[in-house]
Scaffold this motif. Structure first.
Motif, PDB file in Angstrom:
ATOM      1  N   UNK A  85       1.027  -1.333   0.029  1.00 51.23           N
ATOM      2  CA  UNK A  85      -0.088  -0.082   0.057  1.00 51.23           C
ATOM      3  C   UNK A  85       0.921   1.530   0.035  1.00 51.23           C
ATOM      4  N   UNK A  86       0.736   2.262  -0.892  1.00 51.34           N
ATOM      5  CA  UNK A  86       1.538   3.302  -0.867  1.00 51.34           C
ATOM      6  C   UNK A  86       1.431   4.216   0.216  1.00 51.34           C
ATOM      7  N   UNK A  87       0.460   4.635   0.501  1.00 47.79           N
ATOM      8  CA  UNK A  87       0.276   5.493   1.760  1.00 47.79           C
ATOM      9  C   UNK A  87       0.948   4.816   3.049  1.00 47.79           C
ATOM     10  N   UNK A  88       0.758   3.723   2.923  1.00 49.82           N
ATOM     11  CA  UNK A  88       1.482   2.877   4.068  1.00 49.82           C
ATOM     12  C   UNK A  88       2.955   3.021   4.181  1.00 49.82           C
ATOM     13  N   UNK A  89       3.515   3.094   2.980  1.00 51.83           N
ATOM     14  CA  UNK A  89       5.136   3.282   2.766  1.00 51.83           C
ATOM     15  C   UNK A  89       5.295   4.476   2.794  1.00 51.83           C
ATOM     16  N   UNK A  90       4.528   5.570   2.402  1.00 51.40           N
ATOM     17  CA  UNK A  90       4.799   6.857   2.286  1.00 51.40           C
ATOM     18  C   UNK A  90       5.043   7.464   3.857  1.00 51.40           C
ATOM     19  N   UNK A  91       4.221   6.610   4.605  1.00 51.78           N
ATOM     20  CA  UNK A  91       4.200   7.385   6.165  1.00 51.78           C
ATOM     21  C   UNK A  91       5.348   7.107   6.795  1.00 51.78           C
ATOM     22  N   UNK A 121       7.875  -9.739  -7.179  1.00 50.55           N
ATOM     23  CA  UNK A 121       8.270  -8.870  -8.247  1.00 50.55           C
ATOM     24  C   UNK A 121       7.394  -7.889  -8.681  1.00 50.55           C
ATOM     25  N   UNK A 122       6.048  -8.462  -8.928  1.00 46.21           N
ATOM     26  CA  UNK A 122       4.960  -7.824  -9.576  1.00 46.21           C
ATOM     27  C   UNK A 122       4.569  -6.533  -8.631  1.00 46.21           C
ATOM     28  N   UNK A 123       4.631  -6.861  -7.272  1.00 51.13           N
ATOM     29  CA  UNK A 123       4.284  -5.627  -6.170  1.00 51.13           C
ATOM     30  C   UNK A 123       5.417  -4.808  -6.542  1.00 51.13           C
ATOM     31  N   UNK A 124       6.654  -4.917  -6.427  1.00 52.81           N
ATOM     32  CA  UNK A 124       7.747  -4.171  -6.657  1.00 52.81           C
ATOM     33  C   UNK A 124       7.704  -3.131  -8.049  1.00 52.81           C
ATOM     34  N   UNK A 125       7.110  -3.573  -9.168  1.00 53.25           N
ATOM     35  CA  UNK A 125       7.118  -2.776 -10.264  1.00 53.25           C
ATOM     36  C   UNK A 125       5.800  -2.101 -10.103  1.00 53.25           C
ATOM     37  N   UNK A 126       4.786  -2.799  -9.583  1.00 50.76           N
ATOM     38  CA  UNK A 126       3.404  -1.742  -9.398  1.00 50.76           C
ATOM     39  C   UNK A 126       3.624  -0.681  -8.686  1.00 50.76           C
ATOM     40  N   UNK A 127       4.560  -0.872  -7.382  1.00 51.04           N
ATOM     41  CA  UNK A 127       4.867   0.200  -6.462  1.00 51.04           C
ATOM     42  C   UNK A 127       5.584   1.435  -7.397  1.00 51.04           C
ATOM     43  N   UNK A 128       6.625   1.029  -8.104  1.00 46.32           N
ATOM     44  CA  UNK A 128       7.486   2.114  -8.668  1.00 46.32           C
ATOM     45  C   UNK A 128       6.674   2.800  -9.780  1.00 46.32           C
ATOM     46  N   UNK A 129       5.518   2.134 -10.275  1.00 48.37           N
ATOM     47  CA  UNK A 129       4.638   2.673 -11.605  1.00 48.37           C
ATOM     48  C   UNK A 129       3.896   3.619 -10.824  1.00 48.37           C
ATOM     49  N   UNK A 130       3.477   3.312  -9.534  1.00 52.01           N
ATOM     50  CA  UNK A 130       2.436   4.333  -8.869  1.00 52.01           C
ATOM     51  C   UNK A 130       3.369   5.432  -8.324  1.00 52.01           C
TER      52      UNK A 130
END
Length: 324
Positions: free
Chosen positions: A266-272, A294-303
């Protein structure tokens, strides 16, 4: 502040990307003879090692510089009732090829022995089995040519066994008496039930070993600790290493099952967390422990690349960002 991302074991984005091929002990025990059993173990191990090499090539092609080896490269290797065999010499050249690729491309690798590897156990049989597992992991890194600086073993402190203080002291005492080859590779991580970040930090400081902060575990088990206040000391445990501090990141699966890992991060969870870390200006690496690998990694960086509100973040490549 530069942040690199990595993932654990399985590459879902490539064909046959699992290096965890195995056999159940029940099926293994039903094989007709030792020759057939040994053939099966060798066949699976060779397949796992070859898949690992393919994964590393894929990672490099996508600038993914951080990777955790599976602990299941050699199936049933520490099972007490499985025949012992020389899983090192049989594939020495393949191990060396993997290690050479890691070093040539400056990849950061590690392993995370299973939850039954317990240094602070009061049970001598469990401790003996734990040391056997550490020997297995260490021998593989050694034959790969990866020193204690290049390949670490992530452990949890272990159980509380009814007395947390005594359990912490027993970890320290047992740690100081195990083989130096293991000690030089072990780094400690806070867990989601027993030992908080502050407690693990205390042990790491006493033993002069690095600490991995797991932000999901901290969210589950923190005792009111302020992670922003602990971060400088956690980062400082890495001061003698050739790599930056490492963080583990995952998101709760759902409200009822908060300790389980979600498919994606979850992006907001990480950004905190990144917001708290930004004030210290320390580069670090993040091991993503999401189910989609790896799909989660690539999706995160795309976001991160597409999120207009994150103007203070520059995406450097498929697996790294810079935060102003």
């Amino acid at each position: 502040m530069k942040i690199r991302f990595g993932y654990v074991a399985i590459a879902l984005n490539i064909h046959e990307g699992s290096p965890n091929k195995t056999i159940t002990y029940k099926s293994f025990s039903q094989l007709p003879d030792d020759e057939t059993k040994l053939y099966k173990l060798k066949s699976l191990t060779k397949q796992n090692l070859e898949t690992t090499k393919r994964i590393l090539i894929y990672n490099k092609a996508h600038n993914i510089m951080l990777y955790r080896f599976t602990s299941k490269l050699v199936p049933l290797v520490t099972h007490p009732d499985v025949l012992k065999w020389d899983y090192i010499s049989a594939f020495k050249d393949l191990y060396k090829s993997i290690g050479e690729f890691v070093l040539k491309n400056n990849l950061r690798v590690s392993a995370h022995p299973d939850h039954f590897t317990l240094i602070n156990t009061p049970n001598e049989k469990v401790l003996s089995a734990s040391l056997e597992d550490l020997e297995y992991h260490t021998k593989i890194f050694e034959v790969m040519g990866l020193t204690e600086k290049h390949a670490k073993l992530v452990l949890h402190v272990g159980g509380t066994y009814g007395n947390k203080k005594e359990s912490m002291e027993r970890f320290i005492n047992n740690f100081n008496h195990i083989d130096r080859r293991y000690r030089d590779r072990i780094i400690l991580e806070n867990d989601d039930k027993s030992f908080t970040a502050k407690e693990v930090l205390k042990i790491c400081q006493q033993l002069s070993i690095p600490m991995v902060l797991d932000i999901h575990h901290h969210w589950c088990n923190h005792g009111g600790e302020n992670i922003a206040e602990l971060l400088p000391s956690i980062f400082d445990t890495w001061k003698n290493e050739i790599v930056p501090p490492k963080i583990h990141a995952s998101s709760p699966k759902n409200e009822k099952n908060i300790r389980a890992h979600a498919d994606y991060l979850d992006l907001p969870f990480l950004m905190d967390f990144i917001h708290n870390a930004k004030q210290h200006g320390q580069d670090f690496d993040i091991m993503i422990e999401a189910k989609k690998k790896d799909l989660a990694l690539l999706k995160l960086v795309k976001e991160l690349r597409e999120h207009d509100a994150l103007s203070n973040i520059k995406v450097l490549d498929e697996a790294a960002i810079e935060v102003d």
